[in-house]
Design a protein around this motif. Structure first.
Motif, PDB file in Angstrom:
ATOM      1  N   ILE A  29      95.949  22.154   0.884  1.00  0.00           N
ATOM      2  CA  ILE A  29      94.938  21.410   1.648  1.00  0.00           C
ATOM      3  C   ILE A  29      95.502  20.058   2.071  1.00  0.00           C
ATOM      4  O   ILE A  29      95.414  19.666   3.240  1.00  0.00           O
ATOM      5  CB  ILE A  29      93.647  21.199   0.808  1.00  0.00           C
ATOM      6  CG1 ILE A  29      92.908  22.515   0.608  1.00  0.00           C
ATOM      7  CG2 ILE A  29      92.718  20.182   1.486  1.00  0.00           C
ATOM      8  CD1 ILE A  29      91.732  22.434  -0.367  1.00  0.00           C
ATOM      9  N   ARG A  30      96.089  19.344   1.118  1.00  0.00           N
ATOM     10  CA  ARG A  30      96.589  18.000   1.434  1.00  0.00           C
ATOM     11  C   ARG A  30      97.643  18.038   2.528  1.00  0.00           C
ATOM     12  O   ARG A  30      97.680  17.169   3.400  1.00  0.00           O
ATOM     13  CB  ARG A  30      97.143  17.331   0.166  1.00  0.00           C
ATOM     14  CG  ARG A  30      96.060  16.850  -0.769  1.00  0.00           C
ATOM     15  CD  ARG A  30      96.646  16.304  -2.077  1.00  0.00           C
ATOM     16  NE  ARG A  30      95.590  15.969  -3.014  1.00  0.00           N
ATOM     17  CZ  ARG A  30      94.963  14.794  -3.076  1.00  0.00           C
ATOM     18  NH1 ARG A  30      95.312  13.827  -2.251  1.00  0.00           N
ATOM     19  NH2 ARG A  30      94.013  14.582  -3.962  1.00  0.00           N
ATOM     20  N   HIS A  80      97.917  20.266   4.993  1.00  0.00           N
ATOM     21  CA  HIS A  80      97.271  20.521   6.291  1.00  0.00           C
ATOM     22  C   HIS A  80      96.421  19.329   6.732  1.00  0.00           C
ATOM     23  O   HIS A  80      96.371  19.008   7.922  1.00  0.00           O
ATOM     24  CB  HIS A  80      96.431  21.801   6.217  1.00  0.00           C
ATOM     25  CG  HIS A  80      97.268  23.049   6.244  1.00  0.00           C
ATOM     26  ND1 HIS A  80      97.895  23.505   7.390  1.00  0.00           N
ATOM     27  CD2 HIS A  80      97.611  23.912   5.256  1.00  0.00           C
ATOM     28  CE1 HIS A  80      98.568  24.604   7.110  1.00  0.00           C
ATOM     29  NE2 HIS A  80      98.418  24.881   5.824  1.00  0.00           N
ATOM     30  N   CYS A 109      87.386  28.943   0.481  1.00  0.00           N
ATOM     31  CA  CYS A 109      88.853  28.774   0.566  1.00  0.00           C
ATOM     32  C   CYS A 109      89.439  29.674   1.656  1.00  0.00           C
ATOM     33  O   CYS A 109      90.387  29.283   2.349  1.00  0.00           O
ATOM     34  CB  CYS A 109      89.512  29.094  -0.774  1.00  0.00           C
ATOM     35  SG  CYS A 109      89.159  27.888  -2.053  1.00  0.00           S
ATOM     36  N   ALA A 145      88.833  28.099   4.782  1.00  0.00           N
ATOM     37  CA  ALA A 145      89.779  26.979   4.908  1.00  0.00           C
ATOM     38  C   ALA A 145      91.132  27.493   5.414  1.00  0.00           C
ATOM     39  O   ALA A 145      91.766  26.872   6.278  1.00  0.00           O
ATOM     40  CB  ALA A 145      89.936  26.276   3.564  1.00  0.00           C
ATOM     41  N   GLU A 146      91.555  28.651   4.881  1.00  0.00           N
ATOM     42  CA  GLU A 146      92.816  29.259   5.358  1.00  0.00           C
ATOM     43  C   GLU A 146      92.743  29.472   6.878  1.00  0.00           C
ATOM     44  O   GLU A 146      93.710  29.250   7.598  1.00  0.00           O
ATOM     45  CB  GLU A 146      93.061  30.614   4.669  1.00  0.00           C
ATOM     46  CG  GLU A 146      93.334  30.542   3.187  1.00  0.00           C
ATOM     47  CD  GLU A 146      94.806  30.300   2.862  1.00  0.00           C
ATOM     48  OE1 GLU A 146      95.592  30.065   3.790  1.00  0.00           O
ATOM     49  OE2 GLU A 146      95.126  30.312   1.650  1.00  0.00           O
ATOM     50  N   PHE A 204      93.182  26.215   8.550  1.00  0.00           N
ATOM     51  CA  PHE A 204      94.572  25.723   8.528  1.00  0.00           C
ATOM     52  C   PHE A 204      95.289  26.109   9.826  1.00  0.00           C
ATOM     53  O   PHE A 204      96.216  25.439  10.256  1.00  0.00           O
ATOM     54  CB  PHE A 204      95.358  26.330   7.348  1.00  0.00           C
ATOM     55  CG  PHE A 204      94.909  25.869   5.977  1.00  0.00           C
ATOM     56  CD1 PHE A 204      94.202  24.687   5.809  1.00  0.00           C
ATOM     57  CD2 PHE A 204      95.214  26.631   4.847  1.00  0.00           C
ATOM     58  CE1 PHE A 204      93.798  24.265   4.544  1.00  0.00           C
ATOM     59  CE2 PHE A 204      94.820  26.223   3.577  1.00  0.00           C
ATOM     60  CZ  PHE A 204      94.107  25.044   3.422  1.00  0.00           C
ATOM     61  N   LEU A 213      87.837  20.276   4.855  1.00  0.00           N
ATOM     62  CA  LEU A 213      89.002  20.613   4.020  1.00  0.00           C
ATOM     63  C   LEU A 213      89.136  19.633   2.855  1.00  0.00           C
ATOM     64  O   LEU A 213      89.436  20.043   1.722  1.00  0.00           O
ATOM     65  CB  LEU A 213      90.281  20.624   4.870  1.00  0.00           C
ATOM     66  CG  LEU A 213      90.353  21.757   5.915  1.00  0.00           C
ATOM     67  CD1 LEU A 213      91.584  21.607   6.805  1.00  0.00           C
ATOM     68  CD2 LEU A 213      90.367  23.135   5.237  1.00  0.00           C
ATOM     69  N   THR A 214      88.890  18.350   3.105  1.00  0.00           N
ATOM     70  CA  THR A 214      89.002  17.390   1.998  1.00  0.00           C
ATOM     71  C   THR A 214      87.862  17.573   0.995  1.00  0.00           C
ATOM     72  O   THR A 214      88.055  17.377  -0.201  1.00  0.00           O
ATOM     73  CB  THR A 214      89.030  15.933   2.501  1.00  0.00           C
ATOM     74  OG1 THR A 214      88.020  15.755   3.472  1.00  0.00           O
ATOM     75  CG2 THR A 214      90.362  15.584   3.118  1.00  0.00           C
TER      76      THR A 214
END
Ligand code: ZN
Length: 402
Positions: A33-34, A36, A352, A355-356, A359, A386-387
């Motif tokens: 995450i960080r 991206h 998640c 989130a992928e 990305f 995302l954060t």
């Protein structure tokens, strides 16, 4: 007509533990995450450096929305850049603060957004005079909220959007920062207006509202957003209203569910089971049902939220893009609400996976948003989501969940 969403080819939950220490997301996924987020922030800042539309200062699609993202990064990322983020937030907020008309009262589209956010940011920077000035100007608008009969009630532009601004300030600065009597009077006005309109319309709902001649149901313009915020006021003196008007309204809405688990965008909508997005449809309903479950303790409300989750998992990767209002990041927030309500990592897994998808921002052939950097349509909102995933138990859909 082509489908509004992409097929979801992601695997569903297989039982793995996604959490690390302190209920944060595990370090492997956090690192991803960080990485991206850092890349996307560079893209956002590169975009901002090419020009900012200072005339649009809204949280929804303007400068305050990006300032809100920076404030969020300050609260979530602990990488010794706190001041940098707060100062960036302020640099986007301050140009609009001097010429607000104090006529548009909502957090998302009006002047309450910049004033509420600036109140909190000035407080964190220790600038008490500037903070007090913003707070007083925010409260100046209360007379419009009490008395203007033309003001709608909905979250995006209306009275409940002002209630959110008051609760936002109290959430960050302490519950007594804004006089409870102001909060209660706004709450009572929204309730009274909904009751009166329901009676005029001979509605079977105890509370009903309309915006632009439509009885909307979703989070942005309709009952889902209004009821969610009404449920935030839990003083014993209001239990009567809660049980007589709010809870039966939620029960009535449950009867409108499509077989898929989705909801219509408005009462009498002819468009059918089409929109699965925060502003219209099931994703905006999840926080409301979870809140109803928390308030009334009835399992049926959580069941309803879980049904919403299934249709969002199937149909939530939208061709409209990766934004919060009508995009995949906004839909993923429904999974985070379900995770917080159930502690079941199946929902965290689904967030998640979305989130992928995020990305790969821009690689799926989605529609380009009108305001591509903005909080509610564009990149800032995706970064915000995302954060938030880093500390899922603390996640909240911005400008909505508390
Ligand atoms: Zn939308």
């Amino acid at each position: 007509m082509s489908k509004r969403e992409f097929d979801n080819a992601f695997p569903d939950y297989n039982g793995e533990n996604l959490l690390g220490a302190d209920s944060s997301i595990n370090s492997e996924f956090a690192g991803k995450i960080r990485g991206h987020v850092s890349r996307m922030l560079d893209a956002l800042e590169n975009g901002l450096s090419k020009g900012v539309d200072w005339k649009n200062y809204s949280v929804y699609t303007g400068t305050t929305g990006v300032a809100y993202l920076y404030f969020h990064l300050y609260t979530v990322l602990d990488d010794c850049q706190e001041d940098r983020f707060l100062k960036k937030a302020l640099s986007l907020l301050e140009p609009c603060l001097t010429h607000l008309g104090l006529r548009r009262v909502s957090f998302l589209q009006g002047d309450a957004g910049p004033l509420a956010l600036a109140t909190v940011v000035y407080h964190l920077l220790g600038r008490s005079t500037a903070k007090q000035d913003c707070l007083e100007r925010l409260l100046e608008m209360k007379t419009i909220v009490y008395d203007d009969h033309c003001l709608p009630e909905e979250l995006l532009n209306g009275r409940i959007g002002y209630l959110y601004a008051l609760l936002f300030v109290n959430h960050h600065l302490g519950a007594d920062t804004i006089d409870k009597l102001v909060v209660y009077r706004v709450y009572e006005t929204v309730l009274k207006n909904g009751r009166q309109f329901a009676k005029e319309e001979r509605s079977k709902f105890p509370l009903m509202y309309e915006w632009h001649d439509k009885k909307y149901l979703g989070a942005a313009h309709g009952l889902a957003g209004i009821l969610y915020l009404l449920l935030q006021i839990r003083e014993p003196v209001y239990q009567k209203y809660s049980h007589e008007w709010i809870e039966p309204s939620i029960e009535m809405l449950m009867t409108l569910r499509f077989p898929s688990g989705n909801y219509p965008s408005s009462i009498g909508s002819a468009s059918g089971d089409k929109l699965v997005q925060w502003c219209h449809g099931a994703p905006g309903w999840v926080p409301t049902f979870c809140m109803a479950h928390k308030t009334y303790g009835e399992p049926k409300y959580l069941d309803e939220a879980l049904k919403c989750g299934e249709v969002i998992w199937c149909r939530g990767l939208l061709r409209k893009g990766y934004g919060l209002c009508h995009g995949s990041a906004g839909n993923a927030y429904a999974f985070l609400s379900l995770f917080r309500a159930t502690n079941d990592q199946k929902h965290l897994h689904r967030a998640c996976q979305f989130a992928e998808w995020c990305f790969q921002y821009g690689s799926h052939g989605c529609r380009n948003p009108d305001r591509p950097l903005s909080l509610f349509e564009g990149l800032a909102g995706t970064i915000y989501f995302l954060t938030d995933l880093l500390k899922p138990m603390k996640s909240r859909f911005p400008a909505f969940e508390l």
